[in-house]
Enzyme design. Sequence first.
Site, PDB file in Angstrom:
ATOM      1  N   SER A 234       0.844  -1.189   0.000  1.00  0.00           N
ATOM      2  CA  SER A 234       0.000   0.000   0.000  1.00  0.00           C
ATOM      3  C   SER A 234       0.882   1.243   0.000  1.00  0.00           C
ATOM      4  O   SER A 234       2.111   1.153  -0.010  1.00  0.00           O
ATOM      5  CB  SER A 234      -0.911   0.006   1.227  1.00  0.00           C
ATOM      6  OG  SER A 234      -0.156   0.393   2.362  1.00  0.00           O
ATOM      7  N   LYS A 235       0.227   2.379   0.035  1.00  0.00           N
ATOM      8  CA  LYS A 235       0.893   3.682   0.046  1.00  0.00           C
ATOM      9  C   LYS A 235       2.039   3.774   1.058  1.00  0.00           C
ATOM     10  O   LYS A 235       3.054   4.410   0.808  1.00  0.00           O
ATOM     11  CB  LYS A 235      -0.132   4.769   0.407  1.00  0.00           C
ATOM     12  CG  LYS A 235      -0.886   5.273  -0.796  1.00  0.00           C
ATOM     13  CD  LYS A 235      -0.085   6.399  -1.422  1.00  0.00           C
ATOM     14  CE  LYS A 235      -0.773   6.949  -2.663  1.00  0.00           C
ATOM     15  NZ  LYS A 235       0.185   7.375  -3.648  1.00  0.00           N
ATOM     16  N   ARG A 236       1.800   3.147   2.211  1.00  0.00           N
ATOM     17  CA  ARG A 236       2.794   3.228   3.288  1.00  0.00           C
ATOM     18  C   ARG A 236       4.176   2.788   2.837  1.00  0.00           C
ATOM     19  O   ARG A 236       5.187   3.170   3.411  1.00  0.00           O
ATOM     20  CB  ARG A 236       2.379   2.303   4.443  1.00  0.00           C
ATOM     21  CG  ARG A 236       1.407   2.869   5.403  1.00  0.00           C
ATOM     22  CD  ARG A 236       1.047   1.854   6.452  1.00  0.00           C
ATOM     23  NE  ARG A 236       0.487   0.633   5.863  1.00  0.00           N
ATOM     24  CZ  ARG A 236       1.002  -0.569   5.999  1.00  0.00           C
ATOM     25  NH1 ARG A 236       2.076  -0.746   6.706  1.00  0.00           N
ATOM     26  NH2 ARG A 236       0.437  -1.613   5.427  1.00  0.00           N
ATOM     27  N   GLU A 244       4.145   7.707  -9.906  1.00  0.00           N
ATOM     28  CA  GLU A 244       5.039   8.169  -8.835  1.00  0.00           C
ATOM     29  C   GLU A 244       6.467   7.684  -9.053  1.00  0.00           C
ATOM     30  O   GLU A 244       7.424   8.414  -8.789  1.00  0.00           O
ATOM     31  CB  GLU A 244       4.536   7.671  -7.474  1.00  0.00           C
ATOM     32  CG  GLU A 244       3.362   8.470  -6.947  1.00  0.00           C
ATOM     33  CD  GLU A 244       2.683   7.794  -5.765  1.00  0.00           C
ATOM     34  OE1 GLU A 244       2.199   8.515  -4.895  1.00  0.00           O
ATOM     35  OE2 GLU A 244       2.632   6.541  -5.726  1.00  0.00           O
TER      36      GLU A 244
END
Length: 472
Positions: A234-236, A244
């Site tokens: 995930s983003k974490r 990105e």
Amino acid sequence: MSIENSIPRVRFAPSPTGSLHIGGARTALYNWLAARHAGGELVLRIEDTDLERSTPENVAQILDALRWLELDWDEGPVSQVGRAEAHAAALEKLLESGAAYRDSATADDVKEWKAEHGADRGYRGTPSDDGTGAVRLRVPDDGDTVVNDLIRGEVRFPNRSYDDFVIARGDGSVLYNFAVAVDDADMGITDVIRGDDHLSNTPKQLLVFKGLGIEPPRYAHVPLLHGPDGKKLSKRHGAASVQELRDAGYLPEAIRNYVALLGWGPGDDETLLSTEELVKRFRPEDVGTSSAVFDEKKLRWMNGRYMRELPIEEYQTAVRAFVEAETGGRSLNEDRFAFGCEIVQEKAQTLQEVWPLIRFLFESPVKDEKAWRKVMKGDADRVLTEVEAALIEVPDESGGPNGDGFTVVAIQAALEPLPEMLGLGAGKVFQPIRVAITGTTISPGIFESVAALGRDETLARIENARAKLSQA
Ligand code: GLU
């Protein structure tokens, strides 16, 4: 069973409810590799039936990300929503043959049925008299629906526990698993390679194929990606979308290499394999069954390896876009830019890292207080005095990146003897020079940095640093 037996026709079927993430990129890559490996075809299908969350911007971003990754497709993009007529035709066919039926039971009716027959028992409905209600697919009471997965092997699903599931609502709008199966059938897909979060959908899709009397494709369900902490990616875990990664200065070929190794390959995730080599070797049946770990640190390392291999002009072009974003496009001394790129090519691991390393060549150093405190103490002033004296001795003649006699070789000859001469460790000599001319302790090689900066600017910055030291 092997994909080698026939020419594969595969598909990548993203839902445009967000941008393309690293897991989706891997699915796309595996499909692309499977197609290219065997001279097959890749269809791009946009699964845009979730009308609320699917947006044209997301579609554009996904296509853009795929193009940037250089994963080309042979057919599409095909919109799933645009295939409504084909879905309606398949629905009609199933209703006509009796493989599906309309059932006017409400959710409460189904609940009641289950209360009577047991919660584990799949719901079996009754065709409505008036031809209204949702369309349900008939599921047999006996036997199993078997997925012969290329990666997971045989996975069995007992038919008895599956509801006669709804494939279209009363208004005719179709449901996900039905649309996917009809599309795969109509498009002549031979191999479905996708994340194993879809494994539980597969029996339903197989039942639709069976109802249509069409041979289903082979399935290869790829284990999902996790972060280094073992949790679902995930983003974490840092940069997660292709966009990105691109903005962070990764190269598409490095991403292809690293992402291919997430779950497939020779056993570690540090093997450098060109895309050509990946195409030659990749087979979906060789993907492992355990979840793979996406570690941005490793991607970074691999990206650094690819950056080193770039021809210098290509390297400069790639770096330029990142530098322009930082400088607002103001013009830089071209020779100095070229030399700067060259001296950090071994060091920088992303395109974004280049500018901070060479910025000192174009701007007065921005003083990093922490670096200054750590380095500019003790013998620093004595060292810089000796450095100045040694550099002044370098003959002022042609040669060097600034044509002032400051060649890397001459500077090295002047500075290298200093640590021994002064009875100090190399760090005690070279770090003060570094901080004086770049402002920080992180820079390209010191001899190269001095040569790039040139005689006058180097001496001026050392003078400046000494002046500050004497004030302290
Ligand atoms: N649209 C699905 C997704 O984005 C993929 C469906 C499939 O590959 O069958 O997860």
